[in-house]
Design a protein around this motif. Structure first.
Motif, short mmCIF file in Angstrom:
data_model
loop_
_atom_site.label_atom_id
_atom_site.label_comp_id
_atom_site.label_asym_id
_atom_site.label_seq_id
_atom_site.Cartn_x
_atom_site.Cartn_y
_atom_site.Cartn_z
N TRP A 562 42.64 50.90 34.72
CA TRP A 562 43.13 50.05 35.80
C TRP A 562 42.21 48.84 35.97
N GLY A 563 42.78 47.71 36.31
CA GLY A 563 41.99 46.50 36.52
C GLY A 563 42.51 45.71 37.71
N LEU A 564 41.62 44.93 38.31
CA LEU A 564 41.96 44.07 39.45
C LEU A 564 41.39 42.68 39.20
N GLY A 565 42.10 41.65 39.67
CA GLY A 565 41.61 40.29 39.49
C GLY A 565 42.00 39.41 40.66
N LEU A 566 41.19 38.38 40.88
CA LEU A 566 41.43 37.45 41.98
C LEU A 566 40.98 36.07 41.54
N SER A 567 41.75 35.04 41.90
CA SER A 567 41.32 33.66 41.66
C SER A 567 41.55 32.85 42.93
N TYR A 568 40.67 31.89 43.16
CA TYR A 568 40.75 31.07 44.39
C TYR A 568 40.45 29.62 44.02
N THR A 569 41.38 28.73 44.40
CA THR A 569 41.22 27.31 44.12
C THR A 569 40.61 26.63 45.34
N ILE A 570 39.35 26.22 45.22
CA ILE A 570 38.65 25.57 46.32
C ILE A 570 39.14 24.14 46.48
N SER A 571 39.35 23.45 45.36
CA SER A 571 39.84 22.08 45.34
C SER A 571 40.58 21.90 44.03
N PRO A 572 41.28 20.77 43.83
CA PRO A 572 41.95 20.57 42.54
C PRO A 572 41.02 20.63 41.35
N GLN A 573 39.74 20.42 41.58
CA GLN A 573 38.78 20.43 40.47
C GLN A 573 38.04 21.76 40.33
N LEU A 574 37.87 22.50 41.42
CA LEU A 574 36.97 23.65 41.42
C LEU A 574 37.73 24.93 41.73
N SER A 575 37.52 25.96 40.90
CA SER A 575 38.16 27.26 41.13
C SER A 575 37.19 28.38 40.79
N LEU A 576 37.39 29.51 41.47
CA LEU A 576 36.58 30.71 41.27
C LEU A 576 37.48 31.86 40.85
N ARG A 577 36.95 32.76 40.03
CA ARG A 577 37.71 33.93 39.59
C ARG A 577 36.80 35.15 39.57
N ALA A 578 37.39 36.31 39.83
CA ALA A 578 36.65 37.57 39.79
C ALA A 578 37.55 38.66 39.22
N ARG A 579 36.97 39.55 38.45
CA ARG A 579 37.75 40.63 37.85
C ARG A 579 36.95 41.91 37.80
N LEU A 580 37.61 43.03 38.11
CA LEU A 580 37.06 44.37 37.93
C LEU A 580 37.87 45.08 36.85
N ALA A 581 37.21 45.56 35.83
CA ALA A 581 37.88 46.27 34.74
C ALA A 581 37.46 47.73 34.75
N ASN A 582 38.37 48.59 34.26
CA ASN A 582 38.12 50.04 34.28
C ASN A 582 37.64 50.47 35.67
N VAL A 583 38.43 50.15 36.66
CA VAL A 583 38.04 50.34 38.05
C VAL A 583 37.65 51.78 38.35
N THR A 584 38.33 52.75 37.75
CA THR A 584 38.06 54.16 38.02
C THR A 584 36.91 54.71 37.18
N ASP A 585 36.24 53.84 36.41
CA ASP A 585 35.12 54.25 35.55
C ASP A 585 35.53 55.37 34.60
N LYS A 586 36.68 55.18 33.94
CA LYS A 586 37.21 56.19 33.03
C LYS A 586 36.32 56.35 31.81
N ASP A 587 35.99 57.60 31.49
CA ASP A 587 35.20 57.91 30.30
C ASP A 587 36.19 58.20 29.15
N TYR A 588 36.24 57.33 28.16
CA TYR A 588 37.22 57.46 27.08
C TYR A 588 36.65 56.87 25.81
N TYR A 589 37.37 57.02 24.71
CA TYR A 589 37.00 56.33 23.47
C TYR A 589 38.25 56.11 22.65
#
Length: 610
Positions: A562-589
């Motif tokens: 599972w993953g989550l992501g967010l982006s926020y546009t502060i101005s037409p020039q500036l934007s921020l993004r954040a992402r969480l991957a493997n949210v449940t900390d799944k142990d796999y291979y």
């Protein structure tokens, strides 16, 4: 075992939306922000499926196109992770970023997918494929994935599909920076300057990560990487056509774990130089391209050093024309020479030359569309290979289309498979395949649906650990379902793939190909921010058998990330993004003995000045 309840839950949660539908635009249009990605329902253009620019819905093949805005919005850590989110693609990783990653398109081997970079064949002649783990996403403008054979257009390697990468073509000043888990950090810059008929562009960047322990049973250390990359390009428009020149340099260092000796670090270098020309003369569009590629990989340890350097020179020319109403012709020639310029061990042969001629037609009359293409390759080590493909499509209604296709393909063995001492087999034959596909698609203003069935038989499939050998026959059958929806501010992209693979010589499955794969991405877009959630499921996958005893290794277990992501546009020039991957900390291979990343995050900032 496949979990029907999980599939039903994801299908039900596909709230109306559409993903991956963005404007193709001009090559210089990179001003699309994250928020506009799901707000537009504009047609994509396929450039590589038929070697000419074609509306995606007019291509009689299964394709996925990601523009720069799509790539940025998905916030993937690297190219293999991004590709694994797309229909019909599975990923097997030997650790984290920088380590070996195997991409399986519709169950084909990694070497069964041809990688084109700016239209040029790319990859190592000794390995026989392009290593994608060190291709920086920051240098990619566009990705086109064609699922199904395309050897009739591109020759060797395109048995399972083509991944066509277009490098950055920014028309603005762009600055990007990111930080993340496992010591990940990176920054890049792109600039452009217009001088009347001359356009100059440059992109540069660097990234690194401390990484995690790739193979815990071998060496208890973290395996990281470092990378630097640069691209410079120029376009000149004249009365004699559009002239292009560019140079790309990508160098890096990565650590890995191995049970073969003490070499557990690697220096990598790829260089590409390209000259291109295109011109419209009367009803004919002419294109020519000359390129030189170098691929270097030097593994080393405390006591030894093993360099492998291969080079490829390539020339292509093609001409295209609408020769009558509804009938289009494309034809051309292709020549390339591959050579092992440097190696840790002596190869019996160090070079080979491929000469080819190809041609194809596309015919449209009312609701009927027909395509045909053929190519003849003359290879100095193997004589000749002729491949072909046929396709037909019928527009059942304004929105429903039925299509069917059949194509042949081949892959020439790599220099390692033929000549590497102790592992090679100089008597190997080229792999050959025949593939069929039948698909039904629906194209609406807020909904796109595709159901595809495919069947591929591969003769002389190359397998083996101690000694490469040809398998008499292997089969890959499957079903793909893709659903893209859009409703107001909600978006959804759902795909399901079923694979049935068999090595007919022993009745076993092909390794690391899960039977069932589900990818889902849902998003919500507001005025200046957007958010998404992803779920990626793979069923258990066969991991092969012990070479000496013949006993099968345990299957890699089924897992959902599972993953989550967010982006926020502060101005037409500036934007921020954040992402969480493997949210449940799944142990796999996905590759036996190799670890994968646990829960991890990535933060990035972008500044774009038009």
């Amino acid at each position: 075992m496949f979990k029907p309840a999980f599939a039903a839950m994801l299908a039900a949660s596909c709230c109306p939306a559409i993903a991956n539908i963005v404007a193709a635009g001009s090559p210089d249009d990179t001003s699309v922000t994250d928020n506009s990605i799901d707000a537009k329902t504009i047609e994509h253009i396929s450039i590589y499926a038929n070697r000419t620019a074609t509306l995606q819905q007019d291509v009689l093949a299964s394709i996925t196109v990601l523009e720069r805005a799509d790539i940025v919005a998905r916030q993937a850590n690297d190219l293999p992770e991004l590709l694994a989110q797309l229909p019909g693609i599975n990923l097997s990783r030997d650790g984290g970023r920088g380590q070996n990653s195997s991409i399986y398109v519709r169950g084909g081997n990694t070497g069964h997918t041809l990688v084109l970079v700016d239209g040029v064949r790319s990859g190592s002649a000794t390995l026989g494929y392009k290593a994608l783990s060190m291709v920086p996403l920051e240098l990619i403008e566009r990705i086109e994935v064609i699922r199904g054979p395309r050897a009739a257009w591109y020759g060797s390697d395109a048995l399972a599909g083509v991944i066509a990468i277009t490098t950055r073509r920014s028309s603005a000043l762009e600055l990007h920076a990111s930080v993340g888990s496992y010591g990940q950090a990176g920054a890049d810059i792109s600039v452009s300057q217009q001088l009347e008929q001359l356009t100059l562009r440059a992109s540069a960047g660097a990234s690194q990560a401390d990484g995690f322990n790739a193979q815990p049973a071998q060496d208890p250390d973290s395996d990281g990487y470092q990378q630097q990359y640069l691209k410079v390009a120029a376009d000149y428009r004249s009365d004699f056509g559009l002239w292009t020149a560019q140079a790309d340099v990508n160098s890096g260092f990565n650590q890995f774990d191995t049970s073969f000796g003490s070499e557990d670090e690697s220096d990598t270098l790829s260089r590409a130089y390209l000259l291109g020309w295109q011109q419209q003369l009367n009803n004919w569009q002419h294109q020519a391209q000359l390129s030189h590629n170098l691929d270097s990989d030097t593994t080393f340890g405390p006591d030894s050093r093993s360099p492998f350097v291969t080079e490829r020179d390539e020339f292509s020319y093609q001409a295209a024309s609408d020769i009558s109403a509804g009938l289009q012709f494309v034809g051309g020639v292709n020549w390339y020479q591959e050579q092992v310029a440097k190696s840790a061990t002596a190869y019996e042969q160090t070079s080979r030359v491929n000469r080819a001629i190809f041609a194809g037609v596309n015919y449209q009359q009312n609701a009927l569309q027909l395509e045909a293409a053929a190519r003849h390759d003359a290879i100095n080590q193997y004589g000749a290979e002729t491949t072909w493909q046929l396709a037909a499509g019928y527009q059942l209604t304004k929105r429903w289309q039925l299509r069917a296709s059949r194509g042949t393909a081949f892959k020439v063995p790599s220099f390692n498979q033929l000549y590497f001492p102790g592992f090679a087999n100089p008597d190997l034959k080229p792999e050959q395949s025949v593939s069929d596909e039948v698909a039904l698609s629906y194209l609406g203003s807020g909904l796109q649906l595709q159901l595809a069935w495919f069947d591929r038989e591969v003769t002389n499939l190359i397998q083996g650990v101690e000694l490469a050998e040809n398998v008499v026959l292997a089969t890959v059958k499957g079903i793909e379902v893709s659903l893209l929806q859009h409703w107001q501010q909600w978006s959804s992209n759902f795909s399901y793939s079923y694979l049935d693979t068999e090595n007919r010589s022993n009745g076993l499955q092909l390794e690391r190909r899960p039977e069932n794969t589900i990818n889902w991405r849902g998003s919500y877009t507001a005025d200046n921010w957007s958010a998404f959630i992803t779920a990626d499921y793979q069923s258990a996958s066969y991991q092969g058998a012990d070479w000496f005893s013949g006993d099968a290794y345990p299957d890699a277990p089924a897992h959902t990330l599972w993953g989550l992501g967010l982006s926020y546009t502060i101005s037409p020039q500036l934007s921020l993004r954040a992402r969480l991957a493997n949210v449940t900390d799944k142990d796999y291979y996905t590759s036996r003995g190799y670890a994968t990343a646990g829960a991890n995050f990535r933060l990035s900032v972008s500044y774009i000045l038009q």
